[in-house]
Design a protein around this motif. Structure first.
Motif, PDB file in Angstrom:
ATOM      1  N   UNK A 111       0.837  -1.191   0.000  1.00  0.00           N
ATOM      2  CA  UNK A 111       0.000   0.000   0.000  1.00  0.00           C
ATOM      3  C   UNK A 111       0.877   1.248   0.000  1.00  0.00           C
ATOM      4  N   UNK A 112       0.370   2.270  -0.626  1.00  0.00           N
ATOM      5  CA  UNK A 112       1.105   3.533  -0.688  1.00  0.00           C
ATOM      6  C   UNK A 112       1.097   4.206   0.681  1.00  0.00           C
ATOM      7  N   UNK A 113       2.206   4.809   1.039  1.00  0.00           N
ATOM      8  CA  UNK A 113       2.309   5.556   2.293  1.00  0.00           C
ATOM      9  C   UNK A 113       2.025   7.033   2.038  1.00  0.00           C
ATOM     10  N   UNK A 114       1.753   7.750   3.130  1.00  0.00           N
ATOM     11  CA  UNK A 114       1.494   9.172   2.984  1.00  0.00           C
ATOM     12  C   UNK A 114       2.752   9.916   2.557  1.00  0.00           C
ATOM     13  N   UNK A 115       3.915   9.429   3.000  1.00  0.00           N
ATOM     14  CA  UNK A 115       5.167  10.077   2.582  1.00  0.00           C
ATOM     15  C   UNK A 115       5.368   9.940   1.081  1.00  0.00           C
ATOM     16  N   UNK A 116       4.909   8.830   0.503  1.00  0.00           N
ATOM     17  CA  UNK A 116       5.003   8.667  -0.947  1.00  0.00           C
ATOM     18  C   UNK A 116       4.103   9.669  -1.665  1.00  0.00           C
ATOM     19  N   UNK A 117       2.941   9.982  -1.071  1.00  0.00           N
ATOM     20  CA  UNK A 117       2.049  10.993  -1.642  1.00  0.00           C
ATOM     21  C   UNK A 117       2.735  12.364  -1.626  1.00  0.00           C
ATOM     22  N   UNK A 159      -4.585   5.262   6.580  1.00  0.00           N
ATOM     23  CA  UNK A 159      -5.442   6.426   6.308  1.00  0.00           C
ATOM     24  C   UNK A 159      -6.704   5.976   5.589  1.00  0.00           C
ATOM     25  N   UNK A 160      -7.745   6.769   5.718  1.00  0.00           N
ATOM     26  CA  UNK A 160      -8.985   6.499   4.975  1.00  0.00           C
ATOM     27  C   UNK A 160      -8.985   7.200   3.623  1.00  0.00           C
ATOM     28  N   UNK A 161      -7.897   7.892   3.308  1.00  0.00           N
ATOM     29  CA  UNK A 161      -7.796   8.611   2.045  1.00  0.00           C
ATOM     30  C   UNK A 161      -7.396   7.664   0.916  1.00  0.00           C
ATOM     31  N   UNK A 201      -5.799  19.617   7.494  1.00  0.00           N
ATOM     32  CA  UNK A 201      -7.199  20.044   7.666  1.00  0.00           C
ATOM     33  C   UNK A 201      -8.089  18.874   8.042  1.00  0.00           C
ATOM     34  N   UNK A 202      -7.754  17.682   7.546  1.00  0.00           N
ATOM     35  CA  UNK A 202      -8.548  16.489   7.893  1.00  0.00           C
ATOM     36  C   UNK A 202      -8.332  16.100   9.360  1.00  0.00           C
ATOM     37  N   UNK A 203      -7.115  16.262   9.833  1.00  0.00           N
ATOM     38  CA  UNK A 203      -6.798  15.922  11.204  1.00  0.00           C
ATOM     39  C   UNK A 203      -7.465  16.870  12.199  1.00  0.00           C
ATOM     40  N   UNK A 204      -7.718  18.100  11.781  1.00  0.00           N
ATOM     41  CA  UNK A 204      -8.331  19.090  12.653  1.00  0.00           C
ATOM     42  C   UNK A 204      -9.841  18.982  12.710  1.00  0.00           C
ATOM     43  N   UNK A 205     -10.413  18.215  11.836  1.00  0.00           N
ATOM     44  CA  UNK A 205     -11.885  18.076  11.810  1.00  0.00           C
ATOM     45  C   UNK A 205     -12.367  17.196  12.969  1.00  0.00           C
TER      46      UNK A 205
END
Length: 205
Positions: A111-117, A159-161, A201-205
């Protein structure tokens, strides 16, 4: 006979004929009146009637006529559902409807990591399809009006993204790289916008 005497005689005959006609009319009316007076009076029948030719008012079943909405429930439901997908998810909803039947999942990679994004954004000008070759994905590619179009979604680990990448197969470089939150319908193009701000912004919701 004088003409005056002839006229008087004819007038007398006419008067006598009219008198006889009136007498016959009076006689006929007296006979009709007498016959009506002698006729028996029929009492209305109060016994229960078994006549089924004319149903009573209370026996007539009321059949409600269906309106447009009642007779077209399925059509209206389909239209509302389609409108919600298109307007809530925007352009993503159209992709989902068109490509849903052609999905193919690859799960033998990572699975892709957020750092890869983040790396995709930082190297946006150099990104090609080969940079995504080592990651798991679901393929929604198909033959569209513009030709064979490649569409793939990459799950992001922890992540759910989702990262959605699309572009013509004849090009080495994708047209877009969307970072999507399917729960809210929000997304950005990672090639243009910094995903770090989006994730924050997603983390602050």
């Amino acid at each position: 006979m004088k003409p005056s005497e002839r006229r008087a005689l004819e007038a007398e005959k006419r008067a006598r004929a009219e008198a006889e006609a009136r007498e016959r009319e009076l006689t006929r009316e007296r006979e009709d009146s007498y016959a009506y007076a002698q006729a028996p009076i029929e009492e209305p029948d109060s016994s229960p009637q078994n006549d089924t030719s004319t149903p009573r008012a209370e026996e007539v079943k009321y059949k409600r006529k269906e309106g447009f909405f009642q007779s077209h429930v399925r059509l209206i439901t389909f239209i509302i559902t389609t409108a919600l997908v298109v307007f809530v998810l925007g352009p993503l909803g159209i992709d989902m409807l068109v490509a849903a039947r052609n999905d193919k999942t690859v799960q033998n990679k990572e699975d892709m990591s957020m750092s890869a994004v983040y790396s995709v954004h930082d190297s946006a000008e150099l990104i090609e399809w080969k940079h995504f070759s080592k990651f798991n994905y679901t393929d929604y590619s198909g033959d569209y009006k513009t030709g064979n179009y490649r569409i793939r979604e990459y799950p992001i680990k922890g992540s759910s993204l989702m990262l959605k990448v699309g572009g013509p197969e004849i090009k080495n470089r994708p047209d877009y790289v969307y970072l999507i939150d399917y729960e809210t319908g929000e997304y950005i193009d990672v090639l243009l916008d910094d995903p770090r701000e989006f994730v924050k912004s997603k983390e602050q919701e």
